[in-house]
Design a protein around this motif. Structure first.
Motif, PDB file in Angstrom:
ATOM      1  N   VAL A  41       0.835  -1.213   0.000  1.00 39.18           N
ATOM      2  CA  VAL A  41       0.000   0.000   0.000  1.00 39.18           C
ATOM      3  C   VAL A  41       0.866   1.258   0.000  1.00 39.18           C
ATOM      4  N   SER A  42       2.051   1.174   0.587  1.00 41.17           N
ATOM      5  CA  SER A  42       2.939   2.341   0.614  1.00 41.17           C
ATOM      6  C   SER A  42       3.468   2.664  -0.780  1.00 41.17           C
ATOM      7  N   VAL A  43       3.892   1.642  -1.514  1.00 40.91           N
ATOM      8  CA  VAL A  43       4.404   1.869  -2.872  1.00 40.91           C
ATOM      9  C   VAL A  43       3.297   2.371  -3.790  1.00 40.91           C
ATOM     10  N   VAL A  44       2.122   1.728  -3.725  1.00 46.24           N
ATOM     11  CA  VAL A  44       0.998   2.139  -4.580  1.00 46.24           C
ATOM     12  C   VAL A  44       0.564   3.565  -4.245  1.00 46.24           C
ATOM     13  N   SER A  45       0.460   3.882  -2.953  1.00 47.86           N
ATOM     14  CA  SER A  45       0.068   5.222  -2.547  1.00 47.86           C
ATOM     15  C   SER A  45       1.121   6.254  -2.931  1.00 47.86           C
ATOM     16  N   GLY A  46       2.396   5.857  -2.837  1.00 46.27           N
ATOM     17  CA  GLY A  46       3.468   6.758  -3.235  1.00 46.27           C
ATOM     18  C   GLY A  46       3.380   7.112  -4.707  1.00 46.27           C
ATOM     19  N   ILE A  47       3.087   6.126  -5.548  1.00 44.17           N
ATOM     20  CA  ILE A  47       2.935   6.376  -6.981  1.00 44.17           C
ATOM     21  C   ILE A  47       1.753   7.305  -7.247  1.00 44.17           C
ATOM     22  N   PHE A  48       0.640   7.062  -6.551  1.00 42.84           N
ATOM     23  CA  PHE A  48      -0.550   7.912  -6.730  1.00 42.84           C
ATOM     24  C   PHE A  48      -0.274   9.354  -6.308  1.00 42.84           C
ATOM     25  N   LEU A  49       0.474   9.541  -5.227  1.00 41.16           N
ATOM     26  CA  LEU A  49       0.811  10.894  -4.793  1.00 41.16           C
ATOM     27  C   LEU A  49       1.696  11.604  -5.806  1.00 41.16           C
ATOM     28  N   VAL A  50       2.633  10.878  -6.405  1.00 39.20           N
ATOM     29  CA  VAL A  50       3.487  11.489  -7.438  1.00 39.20           C
ATOM     30  C   VAL A  50       2.629  11.965  -8.609  1.00 39.20           C
ATOM     31  N   ILE A  51       1.689  11.145  -9.048  1.00 39.71           N
ATOM     32  CA  ILE A  51       0.811  11.521 -10.157  1.00 39.71           C
ATOM     33  C   ILE A  51      -0.025  12.740  -9.791  1.00 39.71           C
ATOM     34  N   THR A  52      -0.579  12.735  -8.575  1.00 38.45           N
ATOM     35  CA  THR A  52      -1.398  13.862  -8.114  1.00 38.45           C
ATOM     36  C   THR A  52      -0.591  15.158  -8.083  1.00 38.45           C
ATOM     37  N   CYS A  53       0.600  15.089  -7.513  1.00 42.42           N
ATOM     38  CA  CYS A  53       1.437  16.290  -7.408  1.00 42.42           C
ATOM     39  C   CYS A  53       1.947  16.750  -8.773  1.00 42.42           C
ATOM     40  N   LEU A  54       2.180  15.805  -9.669  1.00 45.01           N
ATOM     41  CA  LEU A  54       2.601  16.163 -11.023  1.00 45.01           C
ATOM     42  C   LEU A  54       1.486  16.923 -11.751  1.00 45.01           C
ATOM     43  N   LEU A  55       0.246  16.457 -11.591  1.00 39.53           N
ATOM     44  CA  LEU A  55      -0.895  17.153 -12.191  1.00 39.53           C
ATOM     45  C   LEU A  55      -1.075  18.529 -11.571  1.00 39.53           C
ATOM     46  N   GLN A  56      -0.905  18.619 -10.256  1.00 40.11           N
ATOM     47  CA  GLN A  56      -1.000  19.915  -9.576  1.00 40.11           C
ATOM     48  C   GLN A  56       0.038  20.894 -10.093  1.00 40.11           C
ATOM     49  N   ALA A  57       1.283  20.442 -10.151  1.00 43.82           N
ATOM     50  CA  ALA A  57       2.365  21.319 -10.588  1.00 43.82           C
ATOM     51  C   ALA A  57       2.140  21.776 -12.024  1.00 43.82           C
ATOM     52  N   GLY A  58       1.709  20.861 -12.893  1.00 39.64           N
ATOM     53  CA  GLY A  58       1.428  21.238 -14.273  1.00 39.64           C
ATOM     54  C   GLY A  58       0.332  22.279 -14.367  1.00 39.64           C
ATOM     55  N   TYR A  59      -0.716  22.116 -13.575  1.00 38.91           N
ATOM     56  CA  TYR A  59      -1.836  23.068 -13.586  1.00 38.91           C
ATOM     57  C   TYR A  59      -1.393  24.439 -13.081  1.00 38.91           C
ATOM     58  N   THR A  95       8.601  16.388  -2.796  1.00 40.00           N
ATOM     59  CA  THR A  95       8.343  15.530  -1.636  1.00 40.00           C
ATOM     60  C   THR A  95       7.816  14.166  -2.063  1.00 40.00           C
ATOM     61  N   SER A  96       6.845  14.160  -2.967  1.00 44.31           N
ATOM     62  CA  SER A  96       6.258  12.890  -3.400  1.00 44.31           C
ATOM     63  C   SER A  96       7.262  12.050  -4.185  1.00 44.31           C
ATOM     64  N   THR A  97       8.076  12.702  -5.014  1.00 44.93           N
ATOM     65  CA  THR A  97       9.056  11.964  -5.819  1.00 44.93           C
ATOM     66  C   THR A  97      10.146  11.349  -4.948  1.00 44.93           C
ATOM     67  N   ILE A  98      10.734  12.171  -4.079  1.00 49.83           N
ATOM     68  CA  ILE A  98      11.756  11.657  -3.170  1.00 49.83           C
ATOM     69  C   ILE A  98      11.141  10.649  -2.211  1.00 49.83           C
ATOM     70  N   GLY A  99       9.915  10.925  -1.763  1.00 52.21           N
ATOM     71  CA  GLY A  99       9.228   9.995  -0.865  1.00 52.21           C
ATOM     72  C   GLY A  99       9.017   8.639  -1.500  1.00 52.21           C
TER      73      GLY A  99
END
Length: 493
Positions: A41-59, A95-99
């Protein structure tokens, strides 16, 4: 249709996800107590957070507009505002990427099930606190997240279980509590004066008076302790060098940056009316002293992780060189700060992860006994070499671009003395980092002068470093794409 769904998710749901998801994962890991499930769950959640933050940063960066969420539709000052601007979006993505890299590393790091069971819930509470700090637009909520960050960081250091780690965690606890107290006193003065806690409302109302000067001094002292700016750095070397490798990586790459983020926000967004030329010059002097002192102590350190820890003291100093430049060239200095934070965060996290593999494989991290480890651990030394290039400021790394931006800012602002600090710091960084690389590629000799033969070391031990390799590559990519990234950052404000 897809673009519309993504835009709706980013603008409406992405901010709650940054807090709710890590809290839920932390609770799951704590209640279940199953290591395999926690890893998945940590790896899957980490990947989801990276995607979320990537979309945020792009927006945020493309739209040049912040994402805001008013909790419960109660507008400030009664309600709480959460927001993501260009600075916080980049911090969240970092944070999400390094995390994620550290999360993957941690799934194969711990030899003790007991340690790993305690690690995962604390780890996700730490992620919660970091995200909370970066999205908070309320100075009191920032304090709450700052306390959560400090308590989880202390507990993660103590997980190592050694006497040195326990002593370091206790010292960090005292320093953290004192720093938080200074911050809270500053918040109390601001609230007593203006009766509001929202960042934007305070910035619109603040005046340069004695009470606000005192508030800024208290907040600055508190955050200087938490981000380990010289001479209030005394807790950092023992805490970072005695913690487990994944914890050391997060402490150096992100936890101290969170304190700097708060301090930078107060100086140049909230209490800007109070800031004077003399004050930013003093902060720049402290930064220059940190660069020199931290580099010297790194060069004289007998242990690898201690050397990297003192390197953090030095590298933090570079960020404060931008304070006096913010008065003369604010846009360029801000870009340099953001670039430096990203470059240093990725490089230092990868370096600590590589050092963790070296320490586990060799059974120690004494520099005098690390001769020839390049033949045993080639991937670890490769990561150390690439990240060293970034910390020194060699092209084409992100560290080179960050220091080049600072140098250009200093020249444009006619503050040439900071240029001298940059050159001296780069030479000292070369000295202590090449010291490690020289040992790594030196073949040890026996007393009779013959070459010492190494025992075979399983290369499986380096498989956990794939995330660290990714971070190392990022330090090069952001150097090769410097023009595009700096234009993107600059265009957002």
């Amino acid at each position: 249709m897809l673009d519309s769904l993504i835009t709706t998710f980013v603008s409406t749901y992405s901010i709650p996800v940054l807090i709710v998801l890590p809290v839920v994962i932390a609770v799951i890991c704590f209640v279940v107590g199953n290591i395999t499930l926690s890893r998945i769950v940590s790896v899957v959640s980490g990947i989801f957070l990276v995607i979320t933050c990537l979309l945020q940063a792009g927006y945020v960066l493309q739209q040049a507009a912040a994402i805001e969420l008013v909790v419960g539709n109660w507008q400030p000052p009664l309600g709480i505002r959460l927001s993501v601007n260009e600075f916080s979006a980049i911090m969240l993505l970092m944070t999400s990427t390094i995390g994620l890299a550290i999360t993957f590393y941690s799934t194969k790091y711990f030899n003790s099930d007991d340690k790993e069971v305690r690690f995962w819930p604390l780890w996700w509470f730490l992620i919660t606190a970091l995200n909370g700090i970066f999205i908070s637009s309320d100075i009191f909520n920032t304090y709450i997240m700052l306390e959560l960050l400090g308590l989880t960081a202390v507990s993660l250091i103590a997980i190592q279980g050694t006497q040195q780690a326990l002593q370091a965690s206790f010292q960090y606890l005292l320093v953290g509590l004192f720093g938080s107290l200074m911050y809270l006193l500053g918040v109390a003065i601001i609230y007593r004066t203006y009766g509001v806690l929202d960042n934007q409302l305070i910035a619109n109302m603040v005046e340069n008076n004695l009470s606000m000067q005192l508030a800024l001094v208290l907040i600055t002292l508190g955050m200087m302790m938490k981000c380990a700016l010289f001479p209030l750095h005394f807790w950092l070397p023992s805490a970072h060098s005695n913690a487990s490798a994944p914890v050391s990586a997060m402490l150096s790459a992100l936890v101290v940056k969170a304190a700097f983020f708060i301090l930078f926000t107060f100086w140049f967004e909230i209490l800007t009316a109070v800031v004077t030329t003399a004050a930013v010059t003093v902060m720049g002097i402290f930064g220059a002293m940190a660069v020199i002192y931290g580099s010297y102590r790194a060069f004289t350190s007998p242990r690898l992780k201690q050397l990297i820890a003192y390197s953090t003291v030095a590298q933090i100093g570079y960020l404060f060189l931008a304070f006096p430049l913010m008065i003369a060239t604010p846009e360029l200095a801000r870009t340099a700060v953001i670039y430096f934070i990203v470059a240093h965060g990725c490089a230092k996290a990868a370096m600590f992860l590589a050092a963790g593999v070296i320490q586990k494989t060799m059974g120690h991290d004494q520099l005098s006994q690390l001769q020839g480890i390049a033949t045993k651990l080639p991937l670890s030394i490769f990561i150390f070499a690439v990240t060293s290039a970034s910390l020194i400021g060699l092209p084409p790394s992100g560290g080179f671009i960050a220091k080049w931006l600072l140098l250009n800012n200093a020249v444009e602002a006619d503050q040439w003395w900071w240029v001298l600090t940059l050159f001296i710091g780069g030479l000292l960084a070369s000295a202590y980092l090449f010291r490690v690389l020289n040992l790594a590629f030196t073949t040890p000799e026996n007393k009779d002068g013959s070459e010492e033969k190494f025992h075979t070391v399983s290369m499986v031990s380096e498989s956990k470093l794939l995330g660290a390799v990714g971070l190392s590559i990022i330090t090069i990519v952001i150097g090769l794409n410097a023009m595009w990234l700096t234009n993107l950052i600059t265009s957002s404000y």
